[in-house]
Structures are given as C-alpha cells and as structure tokens.
Design a protein around this motif. Structure first.
Motif, PDB file in Angstrom:
ATOM      1  N   GLU A  69       0.832  -1.208   0.000  1.00  0.00           N
ATOM      2  CA  GLU A  69       0.000   0.000   0.000  1.00  0.00           C
ATOM      3  C   GLU A  69       0.868   1.260   0.000  1.00  0.00           C
ATOM      4  O   GLU A  69       0.567   2.233  -0.692  1.00  0.00           O
ATOM      5  CB  GLU A  69      -0.932  -0.001   1.224  1.00  0.00           C
ATOM      6  N   PHE A  70       1.947   1.218   0.786  1.00  0.00           N
ATOM      7  CA  PHE A  70       2.821   2.394   0.833  1.00  0.00           C
ATOM      8  C   PHE A  70       3.525   2.601  -0.510  1.00  0.00           C
ATOM      9  O   PHE A  70       3.668   3.737  -0.981  1.00  0.00           O
ATOM     10  CB  PHE A  70       3.848   2.248   1.959  1.00  0.00           C
ATOM     11  N   GLU A  71       3.980   1.529  -1.130  1.00  0.00           N
ATOM     12  CA  GLU A  71       4.627   1.664  -2.444  1.00  0.00           C
ATOM     13  C   GLU A  71       3.645   2.204  -3.477  1.00  0.00           C
ATOM     14  O   GLU A  71       4.016   2.985  -4.356  1.00  0.00           O
ATOM     15  CB  GLU A  71       5.199   0.323  -2.897  1.00  0.00           C
ATOM     16  N   ASN A  72       2.388   1.791  -3.369  1.00  0.00           N
ATOM     17  CA  ASN A  72       1.365   2.322  -4.279  1.00  0.00           C
ATOM     18  C   ASN A  72       1.166   3.824  -4.050  1.00  0.00           C
ATOM     19  O   ASN A  72       0.996   4.599  -5.008  1.00  0.00           O
ATOM     20  CB  ASN A  72       0.040   1.586  -4.074  1.00  0.00           C
ATOM     21  N   THR A  95      -4.828  11.446   4.883  1.00  0.00           N
ATOM     22  CA  THR A  95      -5.844  10.460   4.493  1.00  0.00           C
ATOM     23  C   THR A  95      -5.221   9.310   3.702  1.00  0.00           C
ATOM     24  O   THR A  95      -5.498   8.131   3.963  1.00  0.00           O
ATOM     25  CB  THR A  95      -6.953  11.131   3.649  1.00  0.00           C
ATOM     26  N   LYS A  96      -4.374   9.648   2.756  1.00  0.00           N
ATOM     27  CA  LYS A  96      -3.746   8.613   1.928  1.00  0.00           C
ATOM     28  C   LYS A  96      -2.797   7.737   2.736  1.00  0.00           C
ATOM     29  O   LYS A  96      -2.733   6.517   2.542  1.00  0.00           O
ATOM     30  CB  LYS A  96      -3.007   9.262   0.756  1.00  0.00           C
ATOM     31  N   LEU A  97      -2.047   8.346   3.648  1.00  0.00           N
ATOM     32  CA  LEU A  97      -1.126   7.559   4.464  1.00  0.00           C
ATOM     33  C   LEU A  97      -1.867   6.672   5.468  1.00  0.00           C
ATOM     34  O   LEU A  97      -1.456   5.536   5.719  1.00  0.00           O
ATOM     35  CB  LEU A  97      -0.161   8.485   5.206  1.00  0.00           C
ATOM     36  N   ASN A  98      -2.941   7.179   6.023  1.00  0.00           N
ATOM     37  CA  ASN A  98      -3.720   6.356   6.963  1.00  0.00           C
ATOM     38  C   ASN A  98      -4.293   5.122   6.305  1.00  0.00           C
ATOM     39  O   ASN A  98      -4.449   4.083   6.938  1.00  0.00           O
ATOM     40  CB  ASN A  98      -4.850   7.199   7.586  1.00  0.00           C
ATOM     41  N   LYS A  99      -4.589   5.209   5.012  1.00  0.00           N
ATOM     42  CA  LYS A  99      -5.088   4.057   4.265  1.00  0.00           C
ATOM     43  C   LYS A  99      -4.011   2.979   4.102  1.00  0.00           C
ATOM     44  O   LYS A  99      -4.336   1.818   3.837  1.00  0.00           O
ATOM     45  CB  LYS A  99      -5.597   4.484   2.892  1.00  0.00           C
ATOM     46  N   CYS A 100      -2.744   3.383   4.257  1.00  0.00           N
ATOM     47  CA  CYS A 100      -1.637   2.433   4.127  1.00  0.00           C
ATOM     48  C   CYS A 100      -1.353   1.681   5.429  1.00  0.00           C
ATOM     49  O   CYS A 100      -0.585   0.704   5.430  1.00  0.00           O
ATOM     50  CB  CYS A 100      -0.371   3.150   3.690  1.00  0.00           C
TER      51      CYS A 100
END
Length: 337
Positions: free
Chosen positions: A263-266, A330-335
């Motif tokens: 997820e983080f790489e994405n 928001t994007k980082l929390n999804k990771c």
C-alpha cells in the motif's frame, strides 16, 4: 573553470587555535547534506567534532540517520534557523563551547530551505564572533535534480551565492553534458565558483576543513551596514522572507501502527502529490523486523533497511509547495494496518 577532481586521501589538517572553527553545510532539499556530514564524522580520526542539526519540520529525521557522535550532537529547535538571529542557535553554540572536553570543530547542517546569510551574520553580529571562526560555507548541489527551476527558490539561489565551496554531488547519476550544464549554471550565479565533484558526499577532508575561505571582512561589512540601518539592535533579527517567497511548507506524519508495504509503495508511485520536493522518514512495515530509512528527492526514492534502535513506529516528513495536509494524512492512513 575552477573545478577540482578529488582523490581519496583523508589526512586531517592541523586545526588552528583562533576560536572554535565552524563549517556550515547548506544545500537545497535532498542534495546530500546529511550524507556529507556522515562522511566527515566517519573520517574525522582524532578530531573532536560537535554537530548542530536543524530541520524544517516537526520531526528530526536527519539526527536519527547520523552515525554515532555520542553526546556531541545538539539538535536545534525545529523550524528554519535562518529566519531570525536565533537565540537557540547562539545558545547551542555556547553549550558546545562550554563542554569540559575541548571541541576541535563545529559543523552545522542547515535545512534544505535555509538562506545561509542570516546564519553567517549570527556569528559575526553577536558575541560569537570572538569565540568562533567560520572557516567555510559548504553548499551541496544535487547534480541530477538541479535545473533552472531551482532558481525559482530564493533559498537555492542564495545557497550558491554564499557558498565558499560548491560540492556537486551525485555526479555518478548524470552524463558529462548534464554535469557541464549544471556547472555553467553555477558559474553564471557565482563567478569563479570553487566546485568539487562528489559521489555519496565523499570528499577528502583537507579540501573542506581548515580551508579559511569565508570572506570575514565582507560579512562584517554587511553586518555593520545592517546595524547602522537598525540602531535598535534588539528589535532587529535579520528577518528572512524567503520561506514566504518560496512557499515551502512541511507536513509531518507519525503513527504507532505499521504500514502495509504494498500500500505504501502504491502511495509513492501512484498517489503522492507532484508538488512534493523532498520526503524522508523512518518506516515500519508489517511482517518485517527491520526499520526502513526512506529518502525521496524529486522523482527518485530509496528504501534502506537496518536494525531498529528504538521501539518501532512510522515517522515521515514531506516538504513542498501548496501541500494539502489532510489529503496526505488520508492517503497515508489508508496504508496503515
């Protein structure tokens, strides 16, 4: 042109006893300042070197990436030390000077968005001028990432203008034509610039320590002129508007939960905002027992694994223009898992 090719000899120079010598390392975001500092610390031999580290952000990442310097590292308060004659900077230098064990050399690493001039004037415009001796201003330039757009940054321009030595770093990542192009830019900005080619910040220490290149009379004249203009010295702090002019902001992210690696790489490859100049951090991934050192400069990023020295957690800093903190959070929390 005043370009020097390096050898690998690292004979430590004799340090004169005329006030504690000070070297200031500056350079734009991601140019390799911390890597250069590590090279100095690894090759200092018997020199007792103190280090001041200043970061633009709420988390001190670089200080966690320096090789061990025991108790000889002082973290300056977060924020850009160049924006004022910072009492914290003066106090930190005094803490070094007051050590029972003599310090041979002081190295200051500034933030990537620092204007070096107010930092230099802090030494010449305060009582530090009688206790310290600025030896040189080292400006690190990323040969790969550097281009005309860097001149849209007031800080990047001033870092070259006030640099006594320009360390053209990451020369292994560029063609000879690109190298010549960057050198031409530098010489246009600073006539007669002294340029050293480096890879991974590797430079023979006699080329950068005890070189006596800082034009002290020039800066004393600037400070005297400034004092004349502002007779009430206590009200004047060499304020620099370059952060407002450049529009840089810093966003920090921390979490006690691990990231999912994929997820983080994405996020890095597909979802990270384009207007991020620089990012760095200490990362914790699920199912992996090692910490990962994250470095991003322009389009290039690296993840390097090593051992944890603290309880695992994620710490990230992003620096760029017009960043939307909520979007990044928001994007980082999804990771996270």
């Amino acid at each position: 042109m005043n370009t020097i090719t390096l050898n690998t000899t690292n004979i430590i120079p004799e340090i004169p006893k005329q006030g504690m010598p000070v070297t200031i390392i500056t350079g734009f975001l991601g140019s390799g300042k911390t890597t250069l500092l590590n090279q100095i610390l690894q090759n200092k031999q018997d020199l007792k070197v103190a280090v001041l580290v200043n970061e633009f952000g709420d988390i001190n990442i670089d200080s966690q990436l320096l090789i061990s310097v025991d108790q000889d590292m002082v973290e300056l308060s977060n924020g850009c030390i160049c924006c004022t004659i910072n009492d914290g900077l003066v106090d930190a230098v005094y803490r070094v000077l007051e050590r029972e064990e003599r310090i041979d050399y002081l190295v200051i690493e500034t933030t990537g968005v620092a204007d070096p001039l107010p930092i230099i004037l802090t030494f010449f415009g305060t009582e530090l001028k009688d206790l310290t001796n600025i030896d040189s201003i080292l400006t690190v330039v990323d040969a790969e990432a550097f281009n005309e757009k860097h001149f849209e940054s007031e800080a990047a321009l001033k870092q070259i203008i006030y640099g006594d030595i320009i360390l053209l770093n990451k020369t292994d990542l560029v063609t000879a034509d690109k190298l010549q192009e960057v050198e031409n830019f530098i010489h246009d900005v600073k006539h007669g610039a002294r340029i050293l080619h480096t890879q991974y910040g590797e430079v023979a220490l006699p080329l950068i320590l005890d070189v006596g290149l800082t034009p002290k009379d020039h800066y004393i004249a600037i400070d005297d002129e400034d004092t004349h203009k502002h007779k009430h010295r206590h009200e004047h702090h060499h304020h620099s508007n370059h952060l407002d002019n450049d529009g840089f902001v810093s966003i920090s992210f921390q979490s006690d939960k691990p990231f999912d690696l994929h997820e983080f790489e994405n996020f890095l490859t597909e979802e990270m905002p384009e207007n991020i100049f620089r990012a760095k951090g200490i990362l914790w991934f699920s199912d992996i027992n090692l910490r990962h050192i994250f470095q991003l400069s322009g389009p290039r990023y690296t993840l390097k694994a090593d051992e944890w020295y603290t309880p695992p957690k994620n710490q990230l800093v992003f620096i760029g223009r017009n960043l939307d903190a909520n979007e990044i959070y928001t994007k980082l929390n999804k990771c996270l898992l």
